[in-house]
Design a protein around this motif. Structure first.
Motif, PDB file in Angstrom:
ATOM      1  N   ARG A 447       0.830  -1.206   0.000  1.00 18.63           N
ATOM      2  CA  ARG A 447       0.000   0.000   0.000  1.00 18.63           C
ATOM      3  C   ARG A 447       0.872   1.266   0.000  1.00 18.63           C
ATOM      4  O   ARG A 447       0.550   2.256  -0.653  1.00 18.63           O
ATOM      5  N   LYS A 448       1.973   1.218   0.751  1.00 25.91           N
ATOM      6  CA  LYS A 448       2.846   2.392   0.834  1.00 25.91           C
ATOM      7  C   LYS A 448       3.510   2.663  -0.512  1.00 25.91           C
ATOM      8  O   LYS A 448       3.585   3.820  -0.957  1.00 25.91           O
ATOM      9  N   ILE A 449       3.976   1.605  -1.178  1.00 30.35           N
ATOM     10  CA  ILE A 449       4.599   1.782  -2.499  1.00 30.35           C
ATOM     11  C   ILE A 449       3.551   2.286  -3.497  1.00 30.35           C
ATOM     12  O   ILE A 449       3.828   3.165  -4.323  1.00 30.35           O
ATOM     13  N   TRP A 450       2.367   1.706  -3.420  1.00 34.26           N
ATOM     14  CA  TRP A 450       1.264   2.143  -4.293  1.00 34.26           C
ATOM     15  C   TRP A 450       0.982   3.639  -4.096  1.00 34.26           C
ATOM     16  O   TRP A 450       0.782   4.384  -5.058  1.00 34.26           O
ATOM     17  N   GLN A 451       1.017   4.095  -2.847  1.00 36.48           N
ATOM     18  CA  GLN A 451       0.765   5.499  -2.555  1.00 36.48           C
ATOM     19  C   GLN A 451       1.877   6.377  -3.116  1.00 36.48           C
ATOM     20  O   GLN A 451       1.618   7.482  -3.621  1.00 36.48           O
TER      21      GLN A 451
END
Length: 806
Positions: A447-451
């Motif tokens: 999720r953090k990389i996606w953000q």
């Protein structure tokens, strides 16, 4: 009794209930009259008395020959002493109707005992109204100012009249009573409505006066149209030919009428010469009715533009939804969702996104201008299987991304490299697929990389949006992910899901052989799933009454299926919802293929826009150089203003080159053509506008005539005496018609056509009429200002920045 119940009792029946009661009273009175006439007999004998039957018949015959007594009209619930303070709108309209239709009004006393639910003035009429005492049956009743006026007219009013009465009741009267000047201006502006509506209503009245039977004919559309060739007239009506055929078929042609031309002439003869709009009516060809707009009507319109500082909006405008504080009310019935631009995360915006972005912005501005509450939605592609490989590639290339957020400036290269690894490495591909599952399950690292990817992409998107003055709110595919299962469940509960081989859940809609796939056989979701969840959310949660999707034309069938599925399950009501898909064609290169770089890559939108500005800067500097060396053709833009002016003109040129054509068509991208100072280009239009402002500036500097002071003083008026002045005034009046036409299909090219024609009319005016130093200078300078105001409004609707000098 509770307070709520007491309040309800005091309030009385609703307007709808009052109408029902009035209709019931009218029916009861009609039945009673029929029964009384049927039972009438001589000497008071019963009608069925056989011994007196002949006498009864004789008496009845004699009565039938007696002229009927004139109808009696009584106005009830009116104060015995009527003063200016106590006179209400209903009473005033009743008095107006009495004088207008020559219907004497008698006092009707009070209806408090017989009709306790009626508190205001009521008109009592029919045979039972002859008695001022409590008659039986009760008289026919009308209440409300407009209802009383209609009853006194003694005939059915036209739909146009009915519309105006309703407008007075619901808009003009509340605005006047409020004392809010903004509301009053908005309401009064609607009286000066689109010319097409005025002309159509004039022809409609004349047709019904000349041929009353036309009211009962089906398939007859009474409408005026702008003349294609202004040499023949301003507006024309083509109904005479079809009306002739209808009347001939039913044997309804009047004596002496044997051709469509004669039908047209009878219509012309029936047009009231004192009407405020049309004059010089004539028959042309097989029966076309040609007309001109009256000079005084045009003059009133152009002077109103100068006075208001804006062109008059059409009747379809809903700007009267302003609150007392001037803030617009966000009425749910007025909400429109426009879905446009929609780039993909981790990809640069390219020329393929150009059309959706600028068409969508123009559509939003047009809808907002007409009073709609517009929600601008950027349905970005921020979810899907591609994120698995993007997440893995970022983890490998930027292992310290937790502490040091990567600065990915070339999204295209980043995406290409990730895709190359995905295609070449089986291990990378397997891990990427697992990342998709982890992302959808809410894994914190994924999720953090996606953000991070989303944030980087947004910065790149904003570069384009800032250049083009685009305003849009992101609401991507990921937003709807948790809303998809309930949608599928709803379709299943209605038995509308077809489970296909492999377990895919599909919805079939009429006229399409291929279904919408709400859930794939592996349990995943695709575009169909997301778009059905999105339309459900927009209808239910955002309370949208209109939704507009702007994508390339190849997605047309997909959205028609989405619309059909929404109707099938009952989310959409044709009477209260409107769903639009604007499908646009392809931007092509000189070779007629998709516009790409020489290496075959798609063109970055930022680069394309910056090139237009760069070329425009060079052009402006050439003009400045020509002014410096005295060779002529010099410009008025200082070096400090060159870049700002070039941005306005360069970006505007790119936008207009796209918007001026039907969006469904393809076009060849050409800097030379879009930056041309001649022809139908933004550059020509901006020069035409700057020329008008230059004339206005010279009027003040060289002749001491300040247009702003003239407007503030209000004494000088525009007079349209020369044919080119009149032609320009007529084109200015076409603005409201153009907006109404644009709202039908939401294609901005209608506005482009209008402003181009307007600029040509303005050029003819300043060429044929001397403005500066002429006896008509004040009037003509004001006409220049009215034209410039209208041009600026068009530029704003198209998302083009205007410039005051070039």
């Amino acid at each position: 009794m509770s307070e709520a119940a007491a309040a309800e009792e005091k309030k009385g029946p609703s307007k709808k209930e009052l109408k029902k009661l009035a209709k019931k009273a009218q029916k009861d009175a009609a039945k009673a009259e029929a029964k009384q006439a049927k039972g009438a007999g001589g000497g008071g004998a019963p009608a069925n008395n056989k011994t007196n039957g002949s006498a009864a018949a004789s008496v009845t015959t004699k009565k039938a020959a007696t002229p009927p007594s004139p109808p009696v009209y009584r106005l009830a619930n009116v104060p015995s002493t009527l003063t200016a303070a106590s006179a209400d709108i209903c009473t005033i309209k009743a008095c107006m109707g009495s004088l207008l239709y020559s219907k004497p009004l008698l006092p009707g006393g009070s209806t408090s005992s017989t009709l306790p639910f009626v508190h205001g003035p009521a008109l009592l009429y029919g045979s039972a109204a002859s008695s001022s005492s409590s008659p039986s049956p009760p008289p026919i009743m009308a209440f409300g100012g407009n209802g009383i006026l209609k009853a006194l007219s003694g005939q059915s009013v036209s739909s146009t009249t009915d519309d105006w009465l309703e407008f007075e009741r619901t808009e003009l009267r509340p605005a006047l009573c409020s004392g809010n000047t903004k509301k009053i201006d908005v309401a009064l502006s609607k009286i000066n409505d689109a010319l097409t509506l005025h002309a159509s209503s004039i022809f409609a009245k004349a047709i019904l006066d000349a041929f009353p039977v036309a009211q009962s004919l089906e398939g007859i559309e009474i409408k005026a149209f702008k003349c294609k060739d202004i040499k023949h007239g301003d507006y024309q009506c083509n109904i005479a030919m079809s009306l002739f055929q209808k009347l001939k078929g039913m044997g309804g042609l009047p004596a002496g009428v044997s051709s469509p031309q004669q039908v047209a002439q009878k219509i012309i003869d029936a047009v009231d010469v004192n009407n405020p709009v049309l004059c010089d009516l004539s028959v042309n060809g097989p029966g076309f009715i040609m007309s001109r707009v009256k000079e005084e009507y045009l003059e009133r319109g152009v002077n109103e533009i100068v006075k208001r500082g804006a062109p008059v909006k059409p009747k379809c405008s809903t700007d009267d939804n302003d609150g007392d504080d001037g803030e617009k009310k966000n009425e749910t019935s007025n909400t429109v969702v426009v879905d446009f631009s929609s780039p993909n995360i981790a990809k640069e915006m390219h020329v393929g996104h150009l059309r959706s972005t600028i068409i969508g912005e123009a559509v939003c501005r047009i809808l907002e201008y007409t009073g709609k509450s517009v929600m601008r939605v950027n349905h970005v592609g921020d979810w899907g299987t591609q994120f698995g490989m993007l997440i893995q590639y970022l983890k490998e290339e930027y292992p310290n991304f937790h502490e040091d957020v990567p600065n990915i400036t070339d999204l295209t290269a980043f995406y290409k490299n990730a895709k190359s690894r995905f295609d070449d490495s089986a291990e990378f591909k397997k891990i990427s697929q697992l990342n998709v599952v982890k992302l959808q399950a809410g894994d914190e690292e994924c999720r953090k990389i996606w953000q991070v990817l989303c944030d980087v992409s947004r910065k790149e998107f904003e570069k384009v949006y800032d250049r083009l003055d685009i305003s849009v709110e992101e609401c991507g595919e990921s937003f709807y992910n948790d809303k998809i299962p309930p949608v599928i469940e709803e379709f299943m509960s209605r038995d509308m899901i077809s489970v296909e081989e492999g377990g895919a859940k599909c919805v079939f809609v009429p006229n399409f052989k291929i279904p919408l796939m709400l859930q794939k056989s592996d349990g995943g979701y695709g575009y169909d799933s997301t778009d059905m969840a999105a339309i459900k959310y927009r209808l239910d949660e955002l309370k949208a009454r209109q939704i507009v999707y702007i994508t390339d034309f190849t997605q047309g069938d997909h959205f028609q299926m989405v619309f059909a599925a929404a109707k099938k399950i009952g989310w959409v009501d044709d009477d209260s919802h409107r769903l639009d898909h604007i499908g646009f064609g392809t931007v092509q290169g000189e070779d007629g293929k998709r516009f790409k770089t020489r290496s075959g890559d798609t063109v970055r939108l930022v680069d394309l826009l910056d090139e237009a500005v760069s070329r425009m800067e060079a052009s402006l500097r050439e003009r400045n150089a020509a002014a410096d060396d005295g060779s002529g053709g010099g410009g008025n833009v200082s070096e400090d203003e060159v870049h700002k002016t070039a941005c306005a003109m360069g970006y505007g040129a790119v936008k207009y080159f796209d918007l001026r054509r039907n969006p469904t068509s393809n076009y060849i991208f050409s800097y030379d053509r879009m930056l041309d100072t001649k022809g139908n280009t933004a550059i020509y239009l901006l020069y035409a506008h700057a020329r008008l402002e230059s004339i206005i500036s010279k009027g003040k500097a060289n002749f001491g005539v300040d247009v702003d002071a003239l407007i503030a003083d209000g004494k000088s008026k525009i007079a349209l005496k020369h044919k080119s002045e009149r032609n320009l005034g007529l084109h200015l009046e076409f603005f409201a018609d153009t907006i109404e036409e644009t709202l039908k299909d939401l294609y901005p090219y209608h506005i482009c056509d209008f402003v181009y024609a307007l600029s040509i009319a303005a050029s003819e005016f300043v060429t044929q009429c001397k403005v500066l130093g002429s006896p008509e200078m004040e009037s003509r300078l004001l006409l220049c200002r009215a034209t410039a105001i209208t041009m600026r409004q068009c530029f704003d609707l198209l998302g083009i920045r205007h410039v005051m000098r070039i």
